[in-house]
Write a protein that holds these residues in place. Structure first.
Motif, PDB file in Angstrom:
ATOM      1  N   GLU A 188       0.838  -1.197   0.000  1.00 24.60           N
ATOM      2  CA  GLU A 188       0.000   0.000   0.000  1.00 24.60           C
ATOM      3  C   GLU A 188       0.873   1.246   0.000  1.00 24.60           C
ATOM      4  O   GLU A 188       2.047   1.214   0.392  1.00 24.60           O
ATOM      5  N   VAL A 189       0.287   2.333  -0.445  1.00 26.62           N
ATOM      6  CA  VAL A 189       0.898   3.654  -0.333  1.00 26.62           C
ATOM      7  C   VAL A 189      -0.129   4.549   0.342  1.00 26.62           C
ATOM      8  O   VAL A 189      -1.275   4.635  -0.099  1.00 26.62           O
ATOM      9  N   THR A 190       0.265   5.199   1.421  1.00 22.23           N
ATOM     10  CA  THR A 190      -0.660   6.010   2.210  1.00 22.23           C
ATOM     11  C   THR A 190      -0.232   7.472   2.185  1.00 22.23           C
ATOM     12  O   THR A 190       0.916   7.799   2.490  1.00 22.23           O
ATOM     13  N   GLU A 191      -1.158   8.332   1.830  1.00 22.99           N
ATOM     14  CA  GLU A 191      -0.924   9.768   1.850  1.00 22.99           C
ATOM     15  C   GLU A 191      -1.431  10.339   3.169  1.00 22.99           C
ATOM     16  O   GLU A 191      -2.550  10.037   3.595  1.00 22.99           O
ATOM     17  N   VAL A 192      -0.585  11.140   3.817  1.00 25.52           N
ATOM     18  CA  VAL A 192      -0.944  11.753   5.104  1.00 25.52           C
ATOM     19  C   VAL A 192      -0.891  13.267   4.933  1.00 25.52           C
ATOM     20  O   VAL A 192       0.175  13.840   4.684  1.00 25.52           O
ATOM     21  N   LYS A 193      -2.023  13.909   5.071  1.00 30.92           N
ATOM     22  CA  LYS A 193      -2.103  15.346   4.797  1.00 30.92           C
ATOM     23  C   LYS A 193      -1.322  16.187   5.813  1.00 30.92           C
ATOM     24  O   LYS A 193      -0.597  17.102   5.454  1.00 30.92           O
ATOM     25  N   GLU A 194      -1.497  15.883   7.091  1.00 35.73           N
ATOM     26  CA  GLU A 194      -0.797  16.659   8.123  1.00 35.73           C
ATOM     27  C   GLU A 194       0.427  15.876   8.589  1.00 35.73           C
ATOM     28  O   GLU A 194       0.451  15.292   9.667  1.00 35.73           O
TER      29      GLU A 194
ATOM     30  N   VAL B  80       3.659   7.207   3.126  1.00 32.35           N
ATOM     31  CA  VAL B  80       4.213   5.968   3.653  1.00 32.35           C
ATOM     32  C   VAL B  80       4.102   4.905   2.569  1.00 32.35           C
ATOM     33  O   VAL B  80       3.013   4.659   2.035  1.00 32.35           O
ATOM     34  N   TYR B  81       5.230   4.294   2.230  1.00 34.97           N
ATOM     35  CA  TYR B  81       5.278   3.251   1.207  1.00 34.97           C
ATOM     36  C   TYR B  81       5.565   1.916   1.890  1.00 34.97           C
ATOM     37  O   TYR B  81       6.567   1.788   2.594  1.00 34.97           O
ATOM     38  N   LEU B  82       4.713   0.943   1.666  1.00 32.16           N
ATOM     39  CA  LEU B  82       4.902  -0.372   2.255  1.00 32.16           C
ATOM     40  C   LEU B  82       4.997  -1.410   1.148  1.00 32.16           C
ATOM     41  O   LEU B  82       4.075  -1.557   0.335  1.00 32.16           O
ATOM     42  N   TYR B  83       6.130  -2.120   1.119  1.00 31.41           N
ATOM     43  CA  TYR B  83       6.374  -3.161   0.112  1.00 31.41           C
ATOM     44  C   TYR B  83       6.717  -4.471   0.806  1.00 31.41           C
ATOM     45  O   TYR B  83       7.113  -4.487   1.976  1.00 31.41           O
ATOM     46  N   LYS B  84       6.537  -5.556   0.057  1.00 28.98           N
ATOM     47  CA  LYS B  84       6.865  -6.892   0.578  1.00 28.98           C
ATOM     48  C   LYS B  84       7.706  -7.620  -0.473  1.00 28.98           C
ATOM     49  O   LYS B  84       7.354  -7.678  -1.645  1.00 28.98           O
ATOM     50  N   THR B  85       8.837  -8.162  -0.022  1.00 35.60           N
ATOM     51  CA  THR B  85       9.735  -8.827  -0.957  1.00 35.60           C
ATOM     52  C   THR B  85       9.129 -10.143  -1.456  1.00 35.60           C
ATOM     53  O   THR B  85       8.300 -10.767  -0.791  1.00 35.60           O
ATOM     54  N   ILE B  86       9.581 -10.540  -2.630  1.00 37.81           N
ATOM     55  CA  ILE B  86       9.054 -11.754  -3.273  1.00 37.81           C
ATOM     56  C   ILE B  86      10.080 -12.870  -3.150  1.00 37.81           C
ATOM     57  O   ILE B  86      11.282 -12.652  -3.314  1.00 37.81           O
TER      58      ILE B  86
END
Length: 299
Positions: free
Chosen positions: A270-276, A293-299
């Protein structure tokens, strides 16, 4: 009680609150020692008192010795948003690696409180997104905290059940404070982008980096090392901010993240945008800036 000036050792110290009888005595020319003043109202010591005290030479320091240790606390209490803004602008300016490390070493003691003043939310935002998606055994998971600073991320993750941390940072001053938290099993110094991460590839269940992926700090290609450090199926959590200064860096970062996904190195969770995200520090910006916030999972 009322405000008065106090004659001490030949100097005048303003903005002390004294009992009325002492105020009257001063008005008639009497001298009240700094020791007596401190005994009367220790809690009223302010930044102005400390500044004035510095001009009273050796005699005053002798009488002031018992209160000298209050200086750091008083200075800390008077830090303002404008002071913190200036610091953050300074650290993002173009400077040598050595200069930036020296800056962070000198800033370490005040870093956490300045982050509070700025409403710097990257650590808590990153940990919230990570823990919402993590499906493994938190107690057994080994976390690599890259650009760990004073230990903000580890403190947050500890409250969510994680307990095994390895920290990496370029500043020994920051790592010394991280060490004092007692949360890290190991701390290693590394100038990211100049030196390779000092870890064994494929060793960590979680790799996290907050507040450092930005212009003038950690170069974009370092994200490939973050991916290599994670175990297969491991999580990599990263943050960056969006303001005028960092817009180009953010675009380059997202391009690299997508390229690595296309190469089959990881998948985006997921990628989450946080305004404040945090309070704006640049002169032409007001209010809060946005962060991601960028969340990745390795393969």
């Amino acid at each position: 009680m009322g405000e008065s000036s106090v004659r001490a050792g030949g100097g005048i110290h303003t903005w002390l609150c004294l009992p009325l009888q002492d105020t009257a005595a001063v008005a008639q020319g009497a001298t009240i020692s700094p020791t007596k003043v401190d005994a009367i109202m220790p809690a009223t010591r302010t930044f102005e008192i400390v500044k004035d005290a510095a001009g009273d030479k050796i005699a005053f320091y002798n009488s002031w010795a018992e209160n000298y240790d209050q200086v750091d606390a008083i200075m800390a209490a008077t830090r303002t948003l404008e002071i913190v803004k200036d610091l953050f602008v300074s650290v993002h300016k173009d400077a040598s690696v050595g200069d930036k490390i020296a800056f962070y070493n000198s800033w370490a003691e005040n870093y956490d409180q300045d982050a509070v003043i700025l409403d710097f939310s990257a650590p808590i935002q990153a940990v919230n997104r990570l823990t919402s998606n993590f499906t493994g055994d938190r107690e057994a998971a080994v976390v690599l905290d890259v650009a760990c600073g004073t230990g903000m991320v580890a403190k947050q993750m500890k409250t969510h059940g994680f307990g095994h941390f390895v920290g990496i940072d370029g500043s020994e001053g920051m790592m010394e404070l991280a060490r004092k938290t007692g949360l890290y099993q190991d701390l290693r110094q590394c100038i990211m982008g100049v030196e390779p991460l000092p870890v064994q590839w494929g060793s960590f269940d979680v790799v996290v980096i907050t507040g450092a992926l930005s212009l003038g700090h950690v170069p974009v290609p370092v994200v490939r090392e973050l991916c290599k450090a994670a175990k297969p199926g491991g999580y990599i959590c990263m943050t960056t901010r969006l303001d005028d200064e960092n817009a180009e860096y953010k675009a380059a970062l997202e391009s690299e993240l997508k390229r690595m996904e296309d190469e089959g190195l990881w998948r985006r969770v997921e990628v989450t945008e946080v305004k404040e995200w945090e309070k704006a520090v640049n002169e032409h910006e007001e209010g809060y800036i946005t962060g991601f916030v960028y969340l990745y999972k390795t393969i």
